[in-house]
Design a protein around this motif. Structure first.
Motif: not given
Length: 218
Positions: A168, A201, A203-205, A207-210
């Motif tokens: 990313w 935010t 870290c949310e990326l 965790w969710s691993r888009p």
């Protein structure tokens, strides 16, 4: 199994905020920055490993790679602003532009190359911190923006070449950091976003691993 992250530019700003958030989540951290005293203080507070040094130094890059035989997350956050006050491209010193490319483009690529075996072992993720200056025409930001545009394209190609990794390139928006204060003044920088909010935010990326790609947090 504990996750491991390597974060550059971790002694202040977004790097520090991200390290703090990941430490709270139980991650093992290897942190680097040029300021040894500040970095070691941060590492002691977070229970992390501090390896101070300059990411443009090949020997330092190798030390970092040896410290992470397996790696879940690499964050290329260390960055230079270049000449201040920010000059127009018509008078930008070429030698200073070369140094900025070394810090903002070549060093992140070198660290990626050195840690790829460790990242492949965990099918890990890479976060390259970029900027809206990579895509916008802002007076005075030409040299810095050019380096971030180069980092974005390196990230784009890397994502295609390493499909098992998540890559990313993240535009965090304006943050209240020393770098922004150096560019626009402390008064204007004080109204920008708190790096801790951006770190949450990010870290949310993680965790969710888009899917790999450009992420704008503005």
């Amino acid at each position: 199994m504990t996750n491991t992250a390597l974060i550059t530019g971790a002694s202040r700003g977004l790097g520090l905020a991200l390290a703090t958030t990941l430490a709270t989540a139980g991650w093992e951290l290897v942190l680097t920055a040029r300021g040894a005293a500040d970095l070691e203080r941060v590492a002691a507070e977070l229970g992390a490993t501090a390896i101070p040094g300059d990411v443009t130094d090949p020997a330092h890059v190798e030390r970092l790679a040896r410290a992470v035989p397996e790696l879940n997350l690499l964050v290329n956050n260390a960055s230079g602003l270049g000449v201040t006050p920010l000059p127009p491209l018509s008078v930008y010193p070429r030698e200073e532009f070369g140094a900025l490319l070394e810090t903002n483009v070549i060093a992140p690529l070198a660290l990626i190359q050195a840690t790829l075996p460790a990242l492949r072992a965990t099918r890990g993720a890479i976060v390259n911190i970029t900027s809206d200056a990579a895509t916008g025409a802002y007076e005075g930001w030409g040299a810095y923006g050019a380096t971030k545009a180069a980092l974005e394209q390196l990230s784009n190609v890397l994502a295609a070449e390493e499909p098992d990794l998540a890559v990313w390139w993240v535009d965090p928006g304006e943050m209240n950091t020393r770098m922004l204060a150096d560019a626009v003044g402390a008064d204007e920088a004080s109204g920008a976003t708190d790096p801790a909010k951006v770190a949450a935010t990010l870290c949310e990326l993680v965790w969710s691993r888009p899917a790999s790609g450009r992420v704008s947090l503005q």
